[in-house]
Design a protein around this motif. Structure first.
Motif, short mmCIF file in Angstrom:
data_model
loop_
_atom_site.label_atom_id
_atom_site.label_comp_id
_atom_site.label_asym_id
_atom_site.label_seq_id
_atom_site.Cartn_x
_atom_site.Cartn_y
_atom_site.Cartn_z
N GLU A 158 -2.25 16.17 -11.16
CA GLU A 158 -1.26 15.53 -12.04
C GLU A 158 -0.08 15.01 -11.21
O GLU A 158 0.39 13.88 -11.42
N ASN A 159 0.40 15.84 -10.29
CA ASN A 159 1.53 15.42 -9.44
C ASN A 159 1.16 14.21 -8.59
O ASN A 159 1.97 13.27 -8.42
N MET A 160 -0.05 14.21 -8.04
CA MET A 160 -0.52 13.08 -7.25
C MET A 160 -0.56 11.81 -8.10
O MET A 160 -0.11 10.73 -7.68
N GLY A 161 -1.11 11.95 -9.31
CA GLY A 161 -1.22 10.79 -10.20
C GLY A 161 0.13 10.23 -10.61
O GLY A 161 0.33 9.01 -10.63
N MET A 162 1.07 11.11 -10.91
CA MET A 162 2.39 10.65 -11.31
C MET A 162 3.12 10.00 -10.15
O MET A 162 3.86 9.02 -10.32
N MET A 163 2.92 10.52 -8.94
CA MET A 163 3.54 9.90 -7.77
C MET A 163 2.95 8.52 -7.51
O MET A 163 3.67 7.55 -7.23
N ALA A 164 1.62 8.41 -7.64
CA ALA A 164 0.98 7.10 -7.48
C ALA A 164 1.48 6.12 -8.53
O ALA A 164 1.72 4.94 -8.24
N LEU A 165 1.63 6.61 -9.74
CA LEU A 165 2.11 5.75 -10.83
C LEU A 165 3.55 5.30 -10.59
O LEU A 165 3.90 4.14 -10.85
N LEU A 204 -12.80 19.94 -2.12
CA LEU A 204 -11.94 20.60 -3.11
C LEU A 204 -10.47 20.62 -2.70
O LEU A 204 -9.65 21.23 -3.39
N GLY A 205 -10.11 19.96 -1.61
CA GLY A 205 -8.78 20.08 -1.02
C GLY A 205 -7.62 20.10 -1.99
O GLY A 205 -6.74 20.94 -1.90
N THR A 206 -7.58 19.16 -2.94
CA THR A 206 -6.46 19.08 -3.88
C THR A 206 -6.89 19.37 -5.31
O THR A 206 -6.19 19.01 -6.26
N ALA A 207 -8.03 20.03 -5.47
CA ALA A 207 -8.63 20.19 -6.80
C ALA A 207 -7.99 21.32 -7.60
O ALA A 207 -8.60 22.36 -7.87
N ALA A 208 -6.74 21.10 -7.99
CA ALA A 208 -6.04 21.97 -8.93
C ALA A 208 -5.33 21.03 -9.91
O ALA A 208 -4.77 20.01 -9.48
N LEU A 209 -5.35 21.35 -11.19
CA LEU A 209 -4.87 20.41 -12.20
C LEU A 209 -3.45 19.96 -11.94
O LEU A 209 -3.15 18.75 -11.95
N GLU A 210 -2.54 20.91 -11.68
CA GLU A 210 -1.14 20.51 -11.49
C GLU A 210 -0.95 19.65 -10.26
O GLU A 210 -0.10 18.76 -10.22
N VAL A 211 -1.77 19.88 -9.23
CA VAL A 211 -1.70 19.07 -8.02
C VAL A 211 -2.17 17.65 -8.30
O VAL A 211 -1.52 16.67 -7.93
N VAL A 216 0.87 -1.17 0.00
CA VAL A 216 0.00 0.00 0.00
C VAL A 216 0.91 1.23 0.00
O VAL A 216 1.85 1.31 0.79
N SER A 217 0.64 2.17 -0.91
CA SER A 217 1.41 3.41 -0.97
C SER A 217 0.44 4.58 -1.06
O SER A 217 -0.74 4.42 -1.34
N ASN A 218 0.97 5.79 -0.81
CA ASN A 218 0.14 6.99 -0.93
C ASN A 218 0.95 8.11 -1.59
O ASN A 218 2.04 7.85 -2.14
N THR A 219 0.42 9.32 -1.56
CA THR A 219 1.07 10.44 -2.27
C THR A 219 1.33 11.62 -1.33
O THR A 219 0.78 12.71 -1.52
N PRO A 220 2.17 11.44 -0.31
CA PRO A 220 2.44 12.55 0.61
C PRO A 220 3.23 13.65 -0.08
O PRO A 220 3.93 13.41 -1.06
N GLY A 221 3.11 14.85 0.42
CA GLY A 221 3.86 15.96 -0.15
C GLY A 221 3.15 16.63 -1.31
O GLY A 221 3.06 17.86 -1.35
N ALA A 222 2.63 15.84 -2.22
CA ALA A 222 1.98 16.41 -3.40
C ALA A 222 0.72 17.21 -3.04
O ALA A 222 0.32 18.10 -3.77
#
Length: 318
Positions: free
Chosen positions: A295-302, A286-293, A94-100
């Motif tokens: 995207e960063n979350m998705g790339m970190m998860a990937l 809406l906490g992380t609802a910004a496109l670049e955020v 199990v992993s998550n996306t801290p920092g992003a």
């Protein structure tokens, strides 16, 4: 090519990167996976990129037996919808996306704090409805923010980012409650010995703890009674950290002055009693609802998913 499931539609940049590496299935349903769907996914895919609410609980792992899946690369920092202990027993990372998510979530906390203090959502509703009769010296008087005391409940990455904005942006006095000692809060701040002490000292209370069994209903009726009657309560953590009926009662009975919420106990359901109150600001998570955020979350998860399917430990293993 290994098969992965992405449980909700993600930004194109993330989907394109995933499809370049894997055989990708993307659900177009906005609702979370239920237990049966989650168990089936564990048996069907080599890796899964889940997110908020997807029901990877102990029952799901029991149903799945020995899963094909090697990793649940969660999209988001909070993973209370995943039973990490059951996953580990099943051999699933199990992993998550801290920092992003840190700055974006802290920004939403400040948005709610300011909107609630200055009655912005109430004023916007009146203006849209054509009910504004013109400026006056005592029109819609709110609460001044600059120089007040904020109590931050949970002084992790997000809590520290909120403290920074409050102290440096609004000259606020910062107190906080954290279960462990925080040596470097990042700003001049006082760690309070108890939750009750922190709540009682503050004009504004911002909750920034992770969702877990330990924090379920951390903020209950007693907590609201510990706050000042003029206090404003902000929640950007997880909905079930707060006893929602107790919050509604505290707002209705003026135990506290007002609240600003981005999360709810039974999302996306928001009780009518909350929606009917003028002294609460409501946002749709809406906490992380910004496109670049996102995207960063998705790339970190990937990145976490790719590492696990390459036989390595994910960089952000929980």
């Amino acid at each position: 090519m290994k098969k992965i499931l992405i449980t909700r539609i993600l930004p194109d940049k993330v989907l394109d990167a995933a499809r370049a590496k894997f055989d990708v299935t993307v659900r177009d349903d906005v609702t979370p996976l239920n237990v049966n769907e989650a168990a089936d996914a564990l048996q069907t895919y080599d890796g899964i990129l889940p997110t908020l609410g997807d029901a990877f609980d102990a029952t799901c792992f029991e149903q799945a037996g020995k899963p094909r899946c090697k990793i649940l690369a969660n999209f988001g920092v909070g993973y209370n919808h995943i039973d990490a202990t059951a996953a580990a027993k099943a051999g699933v990372f199990v992993s998550n996306t801290p920092g992003a998510v840190t700055d974006a979530t802290a920004d939403i906390a400040m948005t709610l704090l300011l909107m609630t203090a200055r009655r912005a959502s109430e004023g916007e509703r009146i203006t849209r409805a054509g009910g504004w009769k013109g400026w006056g010296p005592v029109q819609m008087l709110g609460t001044h923010v600059t120089g007040k005391t904020v109590a931050i409940i949970g002084m992790g990455r997000i809590g520290k980012a909120i403290a920074k904005r409050c102290h440096y942006g609004f000259d606020m006095n910062v107190v906080f409650y954290n279960r462990s000692i925080v040596q470097e809060p990042g700003v001049p701040a006082e760690q309070m010995p108890t939750l009750e002490a922190a709540l009682g000292a503050a004009d504004f209370v911002v909750v920034a703890v992770p969702g877990s069994k330990e924090t379920h209903h951390l903020i209950d009726g007693n907590a609201f009674r510990d706050m000042k009657s003029t206090g404003i309560f902000i929640n950007i953590s997880r909905g079930d950290v707060v006893d929602e009926p107790a919050l509604i009662s505290a707002l209705q009975n003026k135990v506290i002055h007002a609240a600003g919420l981005d999360v709810y106990e039974q999302e996306p359901f928001v009780p009518e009693a909350l929606r009917a109150l003028d002294n609460v600001t409501l946002l749709p998570h809406l906490g992380t609802a910004a496109l670049e955020v996102r995207e960063n979350m998705g790339m970190m998860a990937l990145d976490n998913l790719i590492a696990a399917l390459d036989g390595k430990a994910p960089p952000n293993k929980v």
